[in-house]
Structure formats: C-alpha cells, structure tokens
Design a protein around this motif. Sequence first.
Motif: not given
Length: 227
Positions: A149-167
């Motif tokens: 989960a920590a790796s996913f959190d870093r991914l999201i933070e790095t690219f400014g990803i909105a998870p609900e709008r991601a696949a």
Amino acid sequence: MPQVDLSHVEFWIFDLDNTLYPAQCRLFDQVERRIGLYIEQLLDLDREAARALQKQYFREHTTTLKGLMVNHGVDPGHFLDFVHRIDVSGVAADTALDRALDALPGKKLIYTNGSVAHAQNVMEKVGITRHFPEIFDIAAGNYDPKPSAASFDRLIETFGIAPERAAFLDDMPRNLKPAADLGMTTVLISTHSEWAQPAGDEDYIHHTTDKLADWLAALNTTKKTGS
C-alpha cells in the motif's frame, strides 16, 4: 467482446511484465533463472538450495529482491542490473497494441517491480515506448514492491493521481487489491502462469482479459460511439 465503458478514467496505469507483452514470450523465466544464479553466486549455494531460498523470499517479502535486501544487505541496483541482462529477441512488435494505446485518451504510465532500464528495453521491442514517458519502477517506490500500500501511495503522490479516475492493469491478482481498495478500476491480464491465477474470490477484480490490445480497442470503440 463485450463493450466496457471506462470513460471516467483519466489515468491508465500498466504493469510491464506479462501485461504489455505476452506471457508466452517467457521473459520472466529468464529473469527467474538470473535471480537464482545471483543467489547461487552471492551465498555459494547449489541450484536447488538457491531456488528454494528464492521462492521463500518471494513468498515472505513479495519480491526476492526485498528478501535479499532485508536478510543480506544486497545492493538493489547491482541485483537489478544482473537479473535483467536477458535476451528480449523473442518479443515481437505489437502494432495492434500500439494503435490501441494511441487511441486511448488520458495519461498512461508504467508501474513495475522491475527497473526503468528493463522497462525501456522491453518497450522498445514491443514498439510502444512513445506512449510511456513516465515509468514508476521499484527504485521510485523505494524498493517497496507491489502490492505494498505504501508503494501505491508513493505512486499516487508522485503523479497526482485521483484513484477514482484511474485504471490499473496487472497480471498478478494480488497486485490489484490495493488498487481497488483505493478506488481504482482494476483489470486482470490473465495468463496461464500457475502463480498468477485468481483464487476465485477476488471481487476486487473488475475486468479480465487475455488479449490486452483487443480489449483496449473495444474500449476505444465504446468511447467513440458513446455506447
């Protein structure tokens, strides 16, 4: 092929190995053999003992690399350079995938437990490098591999990803669960690999395909027709 509407998706996150090229290329078989050889040389083990330790660390730490770092202080850069020295000549250009990615709107990036160099080497053979200017590799994840989960959190933070709008698309069912927990739409790229089979209760897998290019092409048709 049934049409799927994912018009809400703005971020397309792709695994690399056995996802953006067919598992039948068996590139990961080469990587696995190189990992075994690395352990043999590092710890002066015979092939059978090295193989057993390789699988033990994979089970306990998600990647063998993480187990080697924790238990033996292995330099991850040295390890990754060694295990990714493989023959990629068996990977063919995939013009259908190239066209499907070209027609896919939104930001596209690769999220891999491998290295940037390995991803670039493979993408060059597949002929899809131009679609992926961004690669989030194991080093970018602080060597904390999927499905952490920590790796996913870093991914999201790095690219400014909105998870609900991601696949998120991956061939390993266990890697899809944290993505779904975050609100991402998940797509399993199914293979015949024994270690990549769903257990049967994965309600966090929203879509499944064994032909990525065809699936994306059907998705693009849905977007164009608005159906």
